[in-house]
Design a protein around this motif. Sequence first.
Motif, mmCIF file in Angstrom:
data_model
loop_
_atom_site.group_PDB
_atom_site.id
_atom_site.type_symbol
_atom_site.label_atom_id
_atom_site.label_comp_id
_atom_site.label_asym_id
_atom_site.label_seq_id
_atom_site.Cartn_x
_atom_site.Cartn_y
_atom_site.Cartn_z
ATOM 1 N N LEU A 290 0.406 -1.523 -0.138
ATOM 2 C CA LEU A 290 -0.368 -0.155 -0.389
ATOM 3 C C LEU A 290 1.133 1.276 0.228
ATOM 4 C CD1 LEU A 290 -2.366 -1.148 2.828
ATOM 5 C CD2 LEU A 290 -3.187 -0.499 0.131
ATOM 6 N N SER A 291 2.265 1.305 0.076
ATOM 7 C CA SER A 291 3.010 2.413 0.552
ATOM 8 C C SER A 291 2.996 3.194 -1.233
ATOM 9 C CB SER A 291 4.715 2.320 0.608
ATOM 10 O OG SER A 291 5.542 1.062 0.432
ATOM 11 N N LEU A 292 3.775 4.211 -1.413
ATOM 12 C CA LEU A 292 4.330 4.591 -2.357
ATOM 13 C C LEU A 292 5.492 4.755 -2.897
ATOM 14 C CD1 LEU A 292 1.361 6.952 -1.967
ATOM 15 C CD2 LEU A 292 1.511 5.898 -3.767
ATOM 16 N N THR A 293 5.935 3.446 -2.748
ATOM 17 C CA THR A 293 7.792 3.842 -3.154
ATOM 18 C C THR A 293 8.087 2.913 -2.762
ATOM 19 O OG1 THR A 293 8.408 4.554 0.137
ATOM 20 C CG2 THR A 293 9.503 2.879 -1.557
ATOM 21 N N ARG B 246 -1.726 5.019 -15.414
ATOM 22 C CA ARG B 246 -1.566 3.882 -14.566
ATOM 23 C C ARG B 246 -1.111 3.171 -13.725
ATOM 24 N NH1 ARG B 246 -5.559 4.777 -16.710
ATOM 25 N NH2 ARG B 246 -6.525 3.564 -18.609
ATOM 26 N N TRP B 247 -0.705 2.513 -12.597
ATOM 27 C CA TRP B 247 -0.204 2.512 -11.711
ATOM 28 C C TRP B 247 0.150 0.938 -11.505
ATOM 29 C CZ3 TRP B 247 2.404 5.641 -7.471
ATOM 30 C CH2 TRP B 247 2.070 6.710 -8.173
ATOM 31 N N GLY B 248 1.422 0.382 -11.253
ATOM 32 C CA GLY B 248 1.778 -0.566 -11.888
ATOM 33 C C GLY B 248 1.159 -1.996 -11.164
ATOM 34 N N LEU B 249 0.287 -1.938 -10.281
ATOM 35 C CA LEU B 249 -0.405 -2.918 -9.071
ATOM 36 C C LEU B 249 -2.084 -3.029 -9.227
ATOM 37 C CD1 LEU B 249 0.859 -2.486 -5.719
ATOM 38 C CD2 LEU B 249 1.684 -4.197 -7.568
ATOM 39 N N GLY B 250 -2.318 -2.211 -10.227
ATOM 40 C CA GLY B 250 -3.834 -1.946 -11.034
ATOM 41 C C GLY B 250 -4.907 -1.806 -9.805
ATOM 42 N N ALA B 251 -5.911 -2.892 -9.617
ATOM 43 C CA ALA B 251 -6.935 -2.091 -8.679
ATOM 44 C C ALA B 251 -6.027 -2.252 -7.548
ATOM 45 C CB ALA B 251 -7.959 -3.356 -8.421
ATOM 46 N N LYS B 252 -4.617 -2.460 -6.994
ATOM 47 C CA LYS B 252 -4.279 -3.770 -5.301
ATOM 48 C C LYS B 252 -3.766 -1.635 -4.814
ATOM 49 C CE LYS B 252 -3.952 -7.955 -5.317
ATOM 50 N NZ LYS B 252 -2.536 -9.099 -5.090
ATOM 51 N N SER B 253 -3.340 -0.711 -6.493
ATOM 52 C CA SER B 253 -2.660 0.200 -6.249
ATOM 53 C C SER B 253 -3.450 1.025 -5.181
ATOM 54 C CB SER B 253 -2.565 1.132 -7.027
ATOM 55 O OG SER B 253 -1.638 1.959 -6.416
ATOM 56 N N VAL B 254 -2.620 1.996 -4.360
ATOM 57 C CA VAL B 254 -3.680 2.986 -2.866
ATOM 58 C C VAL B 254 -3.808 3.735 -4.054
ATOM 59 C CG1 VAL B 254 -1.200 3.719 -2.301
ATOM 60 C CG2 VAL B 254 -3.496 3.777 -0.906
ATOM 61 N N VAL C 105 -10.817 -0.787 -2.307
ATOM 62 C CA VAL C 105 -11.397 -0.953 -0.672
ATOM 63 C C VAL C 105 -10.440 -1.428 0.421
ATOM 64 C CG1 VAL C 105 -13.472 -2.159 0.575
ATOM 65 C CG2 VAL C 105 -13.638 -0.782 -0.972
ATOM 66 N N VAL C 106 -9.040 -1.473 0.873
ATOM 67 C CA VAL C 106 -8.483 -2.114 2.398
ATOM 68 C C VAL C 106 -9.214 -2.635 3.519
ATOM 69 C CG1 VAL C 106 -6.949 -2.479 3.883
ATOM 70 C CG2 VAL C 106 -7.315 -0.667 1.934
ATOM 71 N N SER C 107 -9.780 -4.534 3.440
ATOM 72 C CA SER C 107 -9.851 -5.415 4.530
ATOM 73 C C SER C 107 -9.083 -6.393 4.676
ATOM 74 C CB SER C 107 -11.750 -6.202 3.771
ATOM 75 O OG SER C 107 -10.774 -6.651 2.704
ATOM 76 N N GLU C 108 -7.948 -6.225 4.613
ATOM 77 C CA GLU C 108 -6.997 -7.537 4.977
ATOM 78 C C GLU C 108 -6.271 -7.044 6.176
ATOM 79 O OE1 GLU C 108 -6.594 -6.924 0.089
ATOM 80 O OE2 GLU C 108 -6.892 -5.490 2.046
ATOM 81 N N ALA D 178 -8.856 3.053 7.715
ATOM 82 C CA ALA D 178 -7.881 4.602 7.247
ATOM 83 C C ALA D 178 -7.286 3.807 6.134
ATOM 84 C CB ALA D 178 -6.721 4.508 8.059
ATOM 85 N N PHE D 179 -6.301 3.494 5.487
ATOM 86 C CA PHE D 179 -5.858 3.057 4.543
ATOM 87 C C PHE D 179 -6.971 3.532 3.330
ATOM 88 C CE2 PHE D 179 -1.781 1.325 6.194
ATOM 89 C CZ PHE D 179 -1.445 1.855 5.986
ATOM 90 N N THR D 180 -8.140 2.670 3.167
ATOM 91 C CA THR D 180 -9.624 2.734 2.545
ATOM 92 C C THR D 180 -10.100 4.334 2.596
ATOM 93 O OG1 THR D 180 -10.945 0.658 2.981
ATOM 94 C CG2 THR D 180 -12.198 3.084 1.924
ATOM 95 N N GLY D 181 -9.934 5.352 3.399
ATOM 96 C CA GLY D 181 -10.348 6.470 3.360
ATOM 97 C C GLY D 181 -9.196 7.176 2.608
ATOM 98 N N TYR D 182 -7.308 6.787 3.104
ATOM 99 C CA TYR D 182 -6.718 7.195 2.038
ATOM 100 C C TYR D 182 -6.573 7.161 0.614
ATOM 101 C CZ TYR D 182 -1.799 8.440 0.980
ATOM 102 O OH TYR D 182 -0.343 9.035 0.527
ATOM 103 N N ALA D 183 -7.201 5.846 0.305
ATOM 104 C CA ALA D 183 -7.319 5.519 -1.140
ATOM 105 C C ALA D 183 -8.504 6.433 -1.747
ATOM 106 C CB ALA D 183 -7.292 4.445 -1.655
ATOM 107 N N ALA D 184 -9.485 7.192 -1.334
ATOM 108 C CA ALA D 184 -10.425 7.543 -1.575
ATOM 109 C C ALA D 184 -10.414 8.698 -1.969
ATOM 110 C CB ALA D 184 -11.524 7.679 -0.989
ATOM 111 N N ASN D 185 -9.224 9.531 -0.775
ATOM 112 C CA ASN D 185 -8.594 10.823 -0.735
ATOM 113 C C ASN D 185 -7.518 10.875 -1.851
ATOM 114 O OD1 ASN D 185 -9.927 12.144 0.771
ATOM 115 N ND2 ASN D 185 -9.143 11.288 2.494
ATOM 116 N N THR D 186 -7.191 10.208 -3.160
ATOM 117 C CA THR D 186 -6.003 10.708 -4.209
ATOM 118 C C THR D 186 -7.035 9.515 -5.150
ATOM 119 O OG1 THR D 186 -5.639 7.977 -4.510
ATOM 120 C CG2 THR D 186 -4.350 8.800 -3.118
#
Length: 412
Positions: free
Chosen positions: A254-257, A285-293, A327-330, A339-347
Amino acid sequence: MSSFKKTGAALASCLAIASLPAMADNSIKFSGFGSLALTHMSSDQADFKGAFADVPNGAGRSAATSAKDSRLALQVDAALSEQLDFVGQVMTRQNRFNNYKPSIEMLNLKYSFSKSTSLRVGRIAHPFFLASDTRLIGFANTFARGPSEVYNQSQIYNSDVVQLSHRMALGGGNAVMTAGMGEASYGNPTSNAALADEDKGKYRKLMFADINWEVGALLLRLSHHTGHSDFSANAAKPLYTNAGLVNAALADELSLTDKKVSFTGLGLVYDPGSWLIQAEYTMTRWGLGAKSVVPGADAFYVMGGWRAGALTPYAIYAKRKTDAPRVVSEFAVPQLNAAFTGYAANTANAQHTVSAGLRWDFQPNMALKLQYDRVTVDAKSGVSFLTNLNPANRPKQGDSFDVLGLNLDFVF
């Protein structure tokens, strides 16, 4: 090296070149450009950034109206020999640290193997967009500012590269093909109170290629860029630290590194003289596709204008949409998932804008532009390219804002 020292080095280089004996007439040329701008948005919900994506606030909630689109740049072009050319450019504008410290926008050498093939090394205006070479030169563009939906996608304005260019005849017209590699650095307004501790990023392993084909009044452009993005936001550091203690592998995902990202752009200009059409479509397009934050995004604009003497009225429609944010649920801790679901929505910045403007070329090197924008937020989260959001009255999906800008653009 500090930006002040870098600017000093650039100026020293320019002065050194200016002191060289002239190789031929007009071997050294000094020029510049600038914009004086007033921008107004009647809202206390957020700020409109203007031409630069990395400013800390803008017109609207902060009541700042004059700084956001204004800039001044000085440039030196020098022919050091028949084959070797130098370009240096220094610009001052409001930056992400909320000051006007000058920055080096270009500093490069070009070696011409022939009239059609050349190699450039150093800092260039990075060629993401149709108007990359003139992105910051207001006088060179019909509009007062490029549509945020496309041009504010990137805070990268320049890159340090090695770039090969080749010009050739193609299909009854002329094509210019370039390819390069290098890296670029960028930053956002700081996400905490310590301005010295900046939110910053780097675009590494950057590779790009583009082709511009021109025939008659038609110009077509295709570009593609890939690289590995690193971005660190101060406000998100505690979140990632806590997530790493719970699930290190998922936190890293989930990081951007060191995340691969690609950018593709298509552009068109048809300008027979009395009228013009300009359009651009971009895909990130991000390399992780739907898994990208950060979700993938598509953006475009279409502009039409017509010329009546010194006047050019024009209209623009622009839109940016994104894939569904992750949507992060893991995580075993529900608070981290939220928190991560909200972080993703804010991008997931999504918006569209309808614009109308008038350009008046009242002098050969000066133009006055009046532009009205109607910006509408499309994201479910209410996130768009507006900034300095009011926590007590944040923008919501469907909210619209009126922006009025008056620019004086000039070259010298």
